[in-house]
Design an enzyme around this catalytic site. Structure first.
Site: not given
Ligand code: PXP
Length: 253
Positions: A12, A14-15, A23, A48, A50, A54-55, A75, A105-106, A156, A199-200, A221
């Protein structure tokens, strides 16, 4: 030893765009990062788009689609705008994620069970366009069963809660979340879904979850882009020092 089951890595990017947008120029370019990730062994690229851009931007998605040699996983929120963009762009896959509180969801995954009516026509439209639809959900039976009922071929699993617990050193919570992921992955596979996770994730959590045979793809990511700062900074500072030294050497000439 039996042949290893395939496990794909989706990177990913995005960042990279987050840093570029700080910048407002073109550097660093997420498409360049995507190419580098593929050269380094990524099986696909995840981005992603959005609603607030934002990115990643629309132009990034168009350039990724045009230039990538590996599958693009888009995404996106399950909105008419995003479905329209996906249908026009035709990425390999579209992963529907929650962007607003009411959609999740929660645990933070998409509330598929609570949003069946809204999701059904959008999933159908994406599938009709030949796009592989994935739903980003918590590993809850009710969400997994709803994904099957809506005809999504892929889920996922949201690994955020598990990764947080691991990083916090909360062993009880980490074990609870791990069991939820395992049980959810088994249920989903049993119902015929392809199972991804993300995620994470970092090196440690990715290694652990890679031992689950039901998981077919990890999307990672934030950790990768953050870690690349440390593995790449020394080389970049050296290149800058060399450029400055070359410039200074012109004074002598
Ligand atoms: N999968 C999905 C569906 C996501 O939305 C994201 C980004 O939040 C990721 C994977 C990658 O997560 P991370 O950037 O925390 O590795």
């Amino acid at each position: 030893m039996p042949a290893a089951l395939p496990l794909r890595l989706g990177v990913n990017i995005d960042h990279v765009a987050t840093i570029r947008n700080a910048r407002g120029g073109r550097h660093p370019d997420p498409v360049r990062a995507a190419m580098l990730a593929i050269e380094a062994g990524a099986d696909g690229i995840t981005a992603h788009l959005r609603e607030d851009r934002r990115h990643i931007t629309d132009d990034d998605i168009a350039r990724l689609k045009a230039g990538l040699t590996k599958p693009l996983n888009l995404e996106m929120a399950a909105t008419d705008e995003m479905v329209g963009i996906a249908v026009r762009t035709r990425p390999h896959a579209a992963c529907l994620v929650p962007e607003r509180r009411a959609e999740r969801t929660t645990e933070g995954g998409l509330d598929v069970a609570g949003q069946r009516a809204e999701l059904k026509p959008r999933i159908a439209r994406l599938r009709e366009a030949g796009i592989r639809v994935s739903l980003f959900i918590a590993p809850e039976p009710i969400q997994i069963e709803a994904a099957v009922a809506l005809g999504a071929p892929v889920i996922e699993i949201h690994t955020g809660a598990w990764c947080h617990a691991l990083l916090d050193g909360d062993k009880a919570a980490a074990e609870r979340e791990w069991q939820r992921i395992r049980t959810g992955a088994t249920l989903a596979r049993g119902l015929g879904l392809e199972v991804h996770a993300g995620h994470g994730l970092d090196y440690a959590s990715a290694e652990l979850i890679s031992a689950l045979p039901e998981i077919f793809e990890l999307n990672i990511g934030h950790f990768l882009i953050g870690e690349a700062v440390f593995t790449g900074l020394a080389q970049t500072v050296q290149a800058m020092r060399a450029a400055m030294d070359r410039g200074r050497a012109r004074l002598a000439g």
